[in-house]
Scaffold this active site. Structure first.
Site, mmCIF file in Angstrom:
data_model
loop_
_atom_site.group_PDB
_atom_site.id
_atom_site.type_symbol
_atom_site.label_atom_id
_atom_site.label_comp_id
_atom_site.label_asym_id
_atom_site.label_seq_id
_atom_site.Cartn_x
_atom_site.Cartn_y
_atom_site.Cartn_z
ATOM 1 N N ASP A 1 -10.520 3.908 -1.254
ATOM 2 C CA ASP A 1 -11.161 2.920 -0.378
ATOM 3 C C ASP A 1 -12.681 2.891 -0.569
ATOM 4 O O ASP A 1 -13.328 3.926 -0.666
ATOM 5 C CB ASP A 1 -10.890 3.262 1.092
ATOM 6 C CG ASP A 1 -9.453 2.973 1.460
ATOM 7 O OD1 ASP A 1 -8.634 2.764 0.548
ATOM 8 O OD2 ASP A 1 -9.157 2.967 2.669
ATOM 9 N N ASP B 1 0.826 -1.207 0.000
ATOM 10 C CA ASP B 1 0.000 0.000 0.000
ATOM 11 C C ASP B 1 0.865 1.264 0.000
ATOM 12 O O ASP B 1 1.629 1.505 0.933
ATOM 13 C CB ASP B 1 -0.896 -0.070 1.262
ATOM 14 C CG ASP B 1 -1.982 0.962 1.251
ATOM 15 O OD1 ASP B 1 -2.003 1.797 0.341
ATOM 16 O OD2 ASP B 1 -2.813 0.934 2.178
HETATM 17 C C1 GLA Z 1 -5.446 2.199 2.919
HETATM 18 C C2 GLA Z 1 -5.974 1.057 2.060
HETATM 19 C C3 GLA Z 1 -6.996 0.275 2.847
HETATM 20 C C4 GLA Z 1 -6.349 -0.260 4.110
HETATM 21 C C5 GLA Z 1 -5.760 0.889 4.928
HETATM 22 C C6 GLA Z 1 -4.929 0.388 6.103
HETATM 23 O O1 GLA Z 1 -6.450 3.119 3.202
HETATM 24 O O2 GLA Z 1 -6.495 1.538 0.848
HETATM 25 O O3 GLA Z 1 -7.512 -0.772 2.066
HETATM 26 O O4 GLA Z 1 -5.360 -1.187 3.766
HETATM 27 O O5 GLA Z 1 -4.921 1.695 4.124
HETATM 28 O O6 GLA Z 1 -4.350 1.412 6.851
#
Ligand code: GLA
Length: 731
Positions: free
Chosen positions: A543, A477
């Site tokens: 998200d 990520d």
């Molecule tokens: C980002 C990702 C999420 C999750 C969070 C964890 O927002 O897009 O899917 O993994 O980080 O902190």
């Protein structure tokens, strides 16, 4: 430079003249940190940085995770806003990531979300639009006003991000809210008001299966100041109740509807039935970890014909393990037997360079537990995956998202788990012994989105550690990498790909297969180059959350045109599932999507060949959610070995048709109703629009039955999901 914003706001104010009904502000002044003096109107902010309100602060070069930042928005509010049905004014700030507290000319006017030092602790509300109704006495008419906004960011990105701030007249919804909840065999509707008013309430009840009206009532009501009017509506079975409130003062309407969860799919037979993928890819010498996915009465005995040397079967659990050195396609026959009968399924074990031949299916901790994930919670969902029978449908990955990491590495730089994960290797061993797989999460930056340790400068060491633990899936990520990456200097794909290539090199050196899942929200059109960093999937969007607006944006807008980029080994990932009990924290709730929206969600993800990662607590899964996740015909489309992602074919009158070709010559078609009301659709006419003619019947995938051509009502935000069999396709 400093005066530009003021000039913009002033110009806007004057430009809109005294007749303006809405003032739009696109920029604000910004300062990192926290200081109560910044709420005051008289505070001098002329040396503050100017930020757009339409992009998060990270995108504008601010790095400020788990920290405060203040915006000061200057705006001239024209006296024309005094006119109208109420004498109040609305500050419509839009969503703010994550919490805010807002002052107008030094007086506090609202707060959304709670901060770490608040008694409840941090509760993010990054998706909630802020609409604060303010007393006109606070406003300096036709002069500069200051909206001071204190923002807390619990994890990147942060700040204002979605759209300009609007200042205008409030509407009915700013004073009156209508909410509904389903109780055991009745609905409770509540009208809440902060203003005395009157209007008419109408309640209409539909039978979901037939879409016929089965009840209707209407009455007048008076709402006095700050009172709740609640009424109970008794129901039976699968009904949809719609309540409409027509307000006399505003001449506006509010409505709310609740649908009882309804199960369309017949239960699986007691005899064994294979529901898993038809292929599985493994690299030569890598561990084979595969669970035969048969539903049916347990206990079951399993056998496999054609097993290559090096691979063994646990006949009681139906778990394959071992490894194969020689590349090639190994045709196998899976056999499962129970007290009620026997079933056989053809399958190919593909030993070669490519893994992830069908979209990954499993679970991820984020949408339910957020940063509160623990080994115990992962184990509990894993056990439920087996005991509740979801593993019998091919769900296999158990992915731990952020918040497993300790605060510090060991002196030799090794990443370690925090106290919530006392034995991660033991967890992986248990999962593997049951034919399940373990996933983990990290970032190419120094810190993850949740501000835990990332892999920057430890890529090789981390890949080796994960191999030792038995990790089978890495979600990598971007978040903390923003600090390293300078978008002003280098916009090239190479710059975006660099951190992912680095980890790829070390991951692929490991003697086990690690599904490589990129998470960078679709930047630089990742779908066009994800395969070049050997990624098995890449997130295409930000998200997801459990609201219709999120599902609509991610599903129906942001996946359009991405189908050419998906295929066996590399998939577009529109983010994890938001059905069942979710909450991103220790406080779980039922998904806020309606039952129809949940059918739409799973149908679309099936069509999109999307990663199917369950986001809820599996231990608490109810029958409705199980039905959504464990329909073998819906899963078969998702797992189809051609890997052809659906394309959007028709957009018309709030309806959309998406379709995809399947390996058996059939076509899966989703007819989606994105309108707020049911729509009767002529099935033959819809198929005709995508050049499928002369069909007598199609398979209704949710009901698992053949249906004739005819008119079908599709509920609001719902779907008719069908498969046209190969023999019927004459296009
Ligand atoms: C980002 C990702 C999420 C999750 C969070 C964890 O927002 O897009 O899917 O993994 O980080 O902190």
């Amino acid at each position: 430079m400093r005066n530009i914003l003021l000039a913009t706001a002033l110009c806007l104010g004057f430009a809109l003249s005294l007749e303006a009904q809405v003032v739009t502000v696109t920029e604000g002044r910004f300062h990192k940190g926290d200081n109560p003096a910044w709420s005051q109107a008289s505070f001098k902010d002329s040396d503050w940085q100017v930020l757009s309100l339409e992009k998060d602060w990270n995108q504008q070069g601010v790095s400020n995770s788990r920290g405060y930042g203040w915006y000061r928005i200057h705006v001239v509010i024209p006296s024309s806003l005094k006119k109208g049905s109420t004498n109040k004014v609305l500050l419509d700030l839009g969503p703010i990531d994550d919490t805010d507290e807002t002052w107008l000319n030094g007086t506090r006017v609202g707060k959304t979300g709670t901060n770490p030092e608040d008694p409840q602790g941090f509760l993010e509300e990054w998706d909630t639009p802020r609409r604060y109704v303010v007393d006109p006495k606070l406003i300096k008419w036709d002069k500069d006003n200051v909206i001071a906004v204190r923002v807390y960011n619990g994890g990147d990105p942060g700040g204002f991000y979605a759209r300009p701030v609007f200042i205008g007249k409030p509407s009915l919804e700013d004073f009156v809210s209508l909410s509904m909840e389903r109780q055991t065999d009745q609905y409770k509707a509540v009208l809440h008001t902060t203003l005395p008013t009157r209007g008419t309430v109408k309640v209409v009840t539909h039978d979901v299966m037939t879409d016929k009206v089965v009840g209707e009532r209407e009455w007048n009501t008076f709402l006095s100041h700050r009172t709740d009017v609640s009424f109970i509506i008794p129901t039976q079975g699968s009904q949809r109740v719609t309540v409409t409130y027509q307000d006399d003062t505003f001449g506006e309407t509010l409505d709310a509807s609740v649908t009882a969860p309804y199960i369309l799919t017949p239960p699986a037979p007691a005899t064994p039935r294979y529901n898993g993928p038809m292929v599985f890819g493994v690299r030569p010498g890598s561990p084979v970890i595969f669970r035969l996915a048969f539903s049916g009465e347990k206990p079951m005995k399993y056998a496999v014909e054609g097993l290559p040397e090096g691979v063994t079967l646990d006949p009681d659990k139906g778990v394959l393990s071992g490894s194969v050195d020689k590349a090639g396609d190994y045709p196998l026959v899976f056999i499962a037997k129970n007290a009620k009968g026997e079933a056989r399924a053809e399958f190919t074990l593909k030993v070669g360079s490519q893994i992830g031949l069908t979209p990954p299916m499993g679970w991820n901790s984020w949408n339910c537990w957020g940063l509160s994930v623990s080994q115990e919670k992962v184990m509990s969902s894993a056990a439920a995956l087996i005991n509740r029978g979801l593993a019998d449908y091919g769900y296999a990955y158990m992915n731990i998202d952020d918040a497993w990491e300790a605060d510090e590495r060991t002196p030799d730089g090794r990443i370690v788990t925090n106290a919530k994960f006392p034995d991660i290797k033991g967890l992986a061993d248990w999962l593997h012994s049951n034919g399940l797989k373990m996933g983990i999460y990290s970032s190419p930056g120094d810190l993850t989105c949740g501000s835990f340790l990332g892999s920057l400068d430890h890529e090789q060491q981390d890949a080796e550690t994960w191999n030792e633990w038995g990790v089978d899936y890495l979600k990598y990520d971007w978040c903390g990498y923003r600090k390293v990456f300078n978008p002003d200097r280098d916009h090239s794909v190479a710059a975006y790909a660099r951190p992912y290539l680095k980890m790829q090199q070390y991951l692929r050196q490991q003697p086990r297969d690690i599904f490589y899942s990129l998470c960078q929200y679709g930047m630089a059109d990742v779908w066009t180059w994800g395969h070049a960093v050997d990624a098995n999937s890449w997130r295409t969007t930000g998200d997801i959350t459990d609201t219709w607006s999120s599902l609509y944006r991610i599903g129906f807008e942001q996946q359009v045109g991405l189908h050419p980029y998906a295929g066996p080994g590399h998939w577009n990932d529109p983010d994890m599932l938001v059905v069942g009990k979710v909450g991103w924290s220790n406080n779980l709730r039922d998904s806020r999507l309606t039952p129809d929206e949940q059918y739409t969600h799973i149908s679309l993800w099936s069509l999109l060949a999307a990663n199917m990662l369950i986001g809820c607590d599996i231990a608490q899964i109810d029958d409705f959610t199980f039905n959504l996740l464990c329909n073998n015909e819906v899963i078969a489309v998702n797992q189809d070995i051609l890997g052809h992602q659906a394309h959007q074919d028709v957009v018309e009158d709030g309806m959309q048709i998406w379709s995809r070709d399947l390996y058996d010559g059939g076509i899966a078609v989703g007819i989606f109703n994105l309108n707020e009301a049911s729509v009767p659709v002529d099935l033959a006419g819809c198929l005709g629009k995508i050049d499928i003619e002369n069909v007598d019947t199609v398979r209704d995938l949710w009901r698992q039955k053949d249906i004739p051509m005819g008119t079908y009502n599709i509920p609001p935000h719902g779907v008719l999901y069908v498969k046209v069999a190969a023999g019927n396709v004459t296009k």
